[in-house]
Write a protein that holds these residues in place. Structure first.
Motif, PDB file in Angstrom:
ATOM      1  N   GLN A  65       1.479  -2.422   1.027  1.00  0.00           N
ATOM      2  CA  GLN A  65       0.522  -3.132   0.170  1.00  0.00           C
ATOM      3  C   GLN A  65       0.173  -2.295  -1.063  1.00  0.00           C
ATOM      4  O   GLN A  65      -0.019  -2.837  -2.155  1.00  0.00           O
ATOM      5  CB  GLN A  65      -0.757  -3.470   0.965  1.00  0.00           C
ATOM      6  CG  GLN A  65      -0.639  -4.679   1.876  1.00  0.00           C
ATOM      7  CD  GLN A  65      -0.339  -5.973   1.112  1.00  0.00           C
ATOM      8  OE1 GLN A  65      -0.797  -6.179  -0.014  1.00  0.00           O
ATOM      9  NE2 GLN A  65       0.463  -6.828   1.702  1.00  0.00           N
ATOM     10  N   THR A  66       0.114  -0.992  -0.880  1.00  0.00           N
ATOM     11  CA  THR A  66      -0.208  -0.112  -2.014  1.00  0.00           C
ATOM     12  C   THR A  66       0.835  -0.255  -3.129  1.00  0.00           C
ATOM     13  O   THR A  66       0.512  -0.278  -4.316  1.00  0.00           O
ATOM     14  CB  THR A  66      -0.268   1.358  -1.530  1.00  0.00           C
ATOM     15  OG1 THR A  66      -1.205   1.455  -0.471  1.00  0.00           O
ATOM     16  CG2 THR A  66      -0.650   2.301  -2.662  1.00  0.00           C
ATOM     17  N   ILE A  67       2.089  -0.441  -2.698  1.00  0.00           N
ATOM     18  CA  ILE A  67       3.161  -0.665  -3.691  1.00  0.00           C
ATOM     19  C   ILE A  67       2.909  -1.990  -4.415  1.00  0.00           C
ATOM     20  O   ILE A  67       3.007  -2.100  -5.644  1.00  0.00           O
ATOM     21  CB  ILE A  67       4.538  -0.730  -2.980  1.00  0.00           C
ATOM     22  CG1 ILE A  67       4.806   0.518  -2.151  1.00  0.00           C
ATOM     23  CG2 ILE A  67       5.648  -1.015  -3.997  1.00  0.00           C
ATOM     24  CD1 ILE A  67       5.273   1.723  -2.876  1.00  0.00           C
ATOM     25  N   LEU A  68       2.529  -3.002  -3.641  1.00  0.00           N
ATOM     26  CA  LEU A  68       2.323  -4.341  -4.222  1.00  0.00           C
ATOM     27  C   LEU A  68       1.112  -4.402  -5.145  1.00  0.00           C
ATOM     28  O   LEU A  68       1.027  -5.277  -6.009  1.00  0.00           O
ATOM     29  CB  LEU A  68       2.171  -5.379  -3.085  1.00  0.00           C
ATOM     30  CG  LEU A  68       3.452  -5.784  -2.382  1.00  0.00           C
ATOM     31  CD1 LEU A  68       3.159  -6.541  -1.089  1.00  0.00           C
ATOM     32  CD2 LEU A  68       4.325  -6.636  -3.314  1.00  0.00           C
ATOM     33  N   ALA A 106      12.306   1.409  -0.664  1.00  0.00           N
ATOM     34  CA  ALA A 106      12.271   2.881  -0.701  1.00  0.00           C
ATOM     35  C   ALA A 106      11.093   3.403   0.114  1.00  0.00           C
ATOM     36  O   ALA A 106      11.209   4.390   0.850  1.00  0.00           O
ATOM     37  CB  ALA A 106      12.183   3.353  -2.144  1.00  0.00           C
ATOM     38  N   GLU A 107       9.951   2.713   0.036  1.00  0.00           N
ATOM     39  CA  GLU A 107       8.758   3.160   0.790  1.00  0.00           C
ATOM     40  C   GLU A 107       8.982   2.992   2.288  1.00  0.00           C
ATOM     41  O   GLU A 107       8.613   3.863   3.086  1.00  0.00           O
ATOM     42  CB  GLU A 107       7.529   2.356   0.347  1.00  0.00           C
ATOM     43  CG  GLU A 107       6.218   2.812   0.963  1.00  0.00           C
ATOM     44  CD  GLU A 107       5.749   4.189   0.450  1.00  0.00           C
ATOM     45  OE1 GLU A 107       6.437   4.804  -0.378  1.00  0.00           O
ATOM     46  OE2 GLU A 107       4.696   4.652   0.934  1.00  0.00           O
ATOM     47  N   ALA A 108       9.601   1.893   2.687  1.00  0.00           N
ATOM     48  CA  ALA A 108       9.877   1.685   4.120  1.00  0.00           C
ATOM     49  C   ALA A 108      10.815   2.767   4.645  1.00  0.00           C
ATOM     50  O   ALA A 108      10.595   3.332   5.722  1.00  0.00           O
ATOM     51  CB  ALA A 108      10.477   0.297   4.341  1.00  0.00           C
ATOM     52  N   LEU A 109      11.827   3.108   3.867  1.00  0.00           N
ATOM     53  CA  LEU A 109      12.781   4.149   4.294  1.00  0.00           C
ATOM     54  C   LEU A 109      12.106   5.514   4.307  1.00  0.00           C
ATOM     55  O   LEU A 109      12.373   6.356   5.177  1.00  0.00           O
ATOM     56  CB  LEU A 109      14.004   4.143   3.379  1.00  0.00           C
ATOM     57  CG  LEU A 109      14.847   2.854   3.385  1.00  0.00           C
ATOM     58  CD1 LEU A 109      16.006   2.969   2.411  1.00  0.00           C
ATOM     59  CD2 LEU A 109      15.320   2.516   4.788  1.00  0.00           C
ATOM     60  N   GLU A 138      12.463  -7.340  -9.288  1.00  0.00           N
ATOM     61  CA  GLU A 138      13.601  -6.548  -8.786  1.00  0.00           C
ATOM     62  C   GLU A 138      13.197  -5.089  -8.595  1.00  0.00           C
ATOM     63  O   GLU A 138      13.594  -4.435  -7.627  1.00  0.00           O
ATOM     64  CB  GLU A 138      14.798  -6.678  -9.738  1.00  0.00           C
ATOM     65  CG  GLU A 138      15.454  -8.072  -9.703  1.00  0.00           C
ATOM     66  CD  GLU A 138      15.698  -8.565  -8.277  1.00  0.00           C
ATOM     67  OE1 GLU A 138      15.253  -9.703  -7.957  1.00  0.00           O
ATOM     68  OE2 GLU A 138      16.288  -7.813  -7.480  1.00  0.00           O
ATOM     69  N   LYS A 139      12.364  -4.585  -9.511  1.00  0.00           N
ATOM     70  CA  LYS A 139      11.895  -3.194  -9.391  1.00  0.00           C
ATOM     71  C   LYS A 139      11.002  -3.051  -8.165  1.00  0.00           C
ATOM     72  O   LYS A 139      11.126  -2.100  -7.387  1.00  0.00           O
ATOM     73  CB  LYS A 139      11.127  -2.784 -10.650  1.00  0.00           C
ATOM     74  CG  LYS A 139      10.669  -1.336 -10.634  1.00  0.00           C
ATOM     75  CD  LYS A 139       9.987  -0.920 -11.922  1.00  0.00           C
ATOM     76  CE  LYS A 139       9.534   0.555 -11.845  1.00  0.00           C
ATOM     77  NZ  LYS A 139       8.764   0.954 -13.041  1.00  0.00           N
ATOM     78  N   LEU A 140      10.142  -4.047  -7.961  1.00  0.00           N
ATOM     79  CA  LEU A 140       9.250  -4.012  -6.788  1.00  0.00           C
ATOM     80  C   LEU A 140      10.045  -4.031  -5.489  1.00  0.00           C
ATOM     81  O   LEU A 140       9.736  -3.320  -4.540  1.00  0.00           O
ATOM     82  CB  LEU A 140       8.307  -5.225  -6.814  1.00  0.00           C
ATOM     83  CG  LEU A 140       6.904  -4.999  -7.351  1.00  0.00           C
ATOM     84  CD1 LEU A 140       6.103  -6.283  -7.311  1.00  0.00           C
ATOM     85  CD2 LEU A 140       6.180  -3.894  -6.578  1.00  0.00           C
ATOM     86  N   LYS A 141      11.100  -4.843  -5.450  1.00  0.00           N
ATOM     87  CA  LYS A 141      11.934  -4.915  -4.242  1.00  0.00           C
ATOM     88  C   LYS A 141      12.483  -3.537  -3.895  1.00  0.00           C
ATOM     89  O   LYS A 141      12.431  -3.089  -2.743  1.00  0.00           O
ATOM     90  CB  LYS A 141      13.091  -5.899  -4.458  1.00  0.00           C
ATOM     91  CG  LYS A 141      12.664  -7.363  -4.517  1.00  0.00           C
ATOM     92  CD  LYS A 141      13.871  -8.273  -4.691  1.00  0.00           C
ATOM     93  CE  LYS A 141      13.461  -9.740  -4.661  1.00  0.00           C
ATOM     94  NZ  LYS A 141      14.626 -10.658  -4.665  1.00  0.00           N
TER      95      LYS A 141
END
Ligand SMILES: CSC[C@H]1O[C@H](OP(=O)(O)O)[C@H](O)[C@@H]1O
Length: 346
Positions: free
Chosen positions: A103-106, A122-125, A114-117
């Protein structure tokens, strides 16, 4: 082997189906967030840190496979995914901690979908890779508490299967074994889902660590007759005062250990500490299907009377005064837990 991983080629989340172990090592591939939520709910994947990573990867699936080209639509779709994943299991705070990181990314002022995806994946990994490093550090600290010749009583499964890899409480045991210490583990079978008899035993076989499975009710016997030097278990949520929510049976185990003067160690990453919860009474305890309790087969026949009813709380709360220490990646936390947990988290 990792309990969960992202397949960049197929853009799916692959996880070990822990319901099949130890008889079969089978993998499940999730193509969307609903499948990840179902996998968490059905305990295909289980263990507090592991389901946190699963939640984050479920959000990555939602982002990568989203069909929305407009920001509002994309955001609505991701919020729906977040809601479905949050509803999968209530007790392990790691799930909510990981989803909050996504959520912090969002929340960032980025409208380039596309950048958000890419940022969400990257955050999940990153959460997955951090988990392994955190568990390794927990294990180094925890192994220092284990002496050569110890008999350790362990509850549920807290190994590589409960995390991305390595493990927490079982990671400490694994590390001590790798350091050449001779350890014998009494493995609580951990009714009703038998995470101990099935998963911990399977892992200890892989590591070549000596063990024997015991029924949960036998723990008190071994503790009272001086057969156990330490008790180790994990955590699904730790309240600000150090109360620990963990697999059902932990409380009775800690009571028996404490009354027999056996040290009780809880091993968990600091992401398991929930400072918003003052004491264990406020930790939500998951009640699972009665069928998990009633489905007992013996010689191919169900043994409980037809129409029998059951209760199935999946966790209980161990009050902090029964704990000797909480082993984290930042160090071993001793009482007073309220003060020392806040300090280590600051
Ligand atoms: C490393 S935390 C593992 C933790 O999670 C387990 O619960 P479940 O198997 O229902 O996901 C158990 O409480 C373990 O201590």
């Amino acid at each position: 082997m990792r309990s969960i991983e992202w397949d960049e080629t197929k853009k799916v989340v692959r996880m070990i189906d822990q319901r099949c172990l130890p008889q079969r090592l089978e993998m499940v591939e999730c193509v969307d967030y609903h499948e990840v939520a179902n996998a968490i709910r059905d305990m295909v994947i289980r263990g507090a840190p592991a389901i946190g990573v699963a939640g984050a990867m479920g959000m990555a699936l939602a982002a990568i496979h989203s069909k929305y080209n407009d920001w509002e639509g994309f955001r609505r779709y991701l919020d729906e995914a977040d809601k479905v994943l949050r509803a999968s299991r209530p007790t392990a705070v790691n799930l909510f901690w990981a989803l909050n990181r996504i959520q912090t990314i969002l929340q960032r002022p980025i409208e380039d979908i596309e950048k958000l995806k890419k940022l969400i994946l990257a955050e999940a990994l990153r959460i997955a890779e951090e988990d392994i490093a955190i568990n390794y550090q927990i294990s180094l600290f925890g192994s220092e508490l284990i002496q050569n010749g110890d008999v350790i009583l362990h509850h549920c499964n807290t190994g590589a299967l409960a995390t991305v890899d390595w493990g927490t409480a079982l990671g400490c045991i694994r590390m001590a074994h790798q350091q050449g210490k001779h350890i014998h583990v009494l493995v609580d079978e951990t009714r009703p889902r038998l995470q101990g008899a099935r998963l911990t035993a399977w892992e200890l076989e892989q590591y070549g660590i000596s063990y024997e499975i015991i029924v949960d009710g036998a723990a008190g016997y071994f503790l009272r007759t001086g057969k156990v030097q330490k008790v180790f278990f994990g955590a699904d949520r730790i309240a600000a005062n150090g109360d620990v929510a963990n697999k059902i049976g932990t409380y009775m185990l800690a009571l028996a250990a404490h009354s027999n003067g056996v040290p009780v160690y809880c091993a968990a990453p600091i992401s398991t500490v929930d400072l918003s919860i003052p004491a264990g009474e406020s930790i939500p305890i998951e009640e699972r299907s009665a069928d998990e309790v009633l489905d007992i087969q013996y010689k191919g026949e169900n043994v409980v009377p037809k129409g029998a009813k059951a209760r199935n709380p999946a966790f209980d709360v161990t009050p902090h005064f029964l704990l000797t220490a909480i082993i984290t990646e930042k160090g071993v936390v001793y009482p007073p837990f309220e003060e020392n947990l806040r300090q280590i988290l600051s």
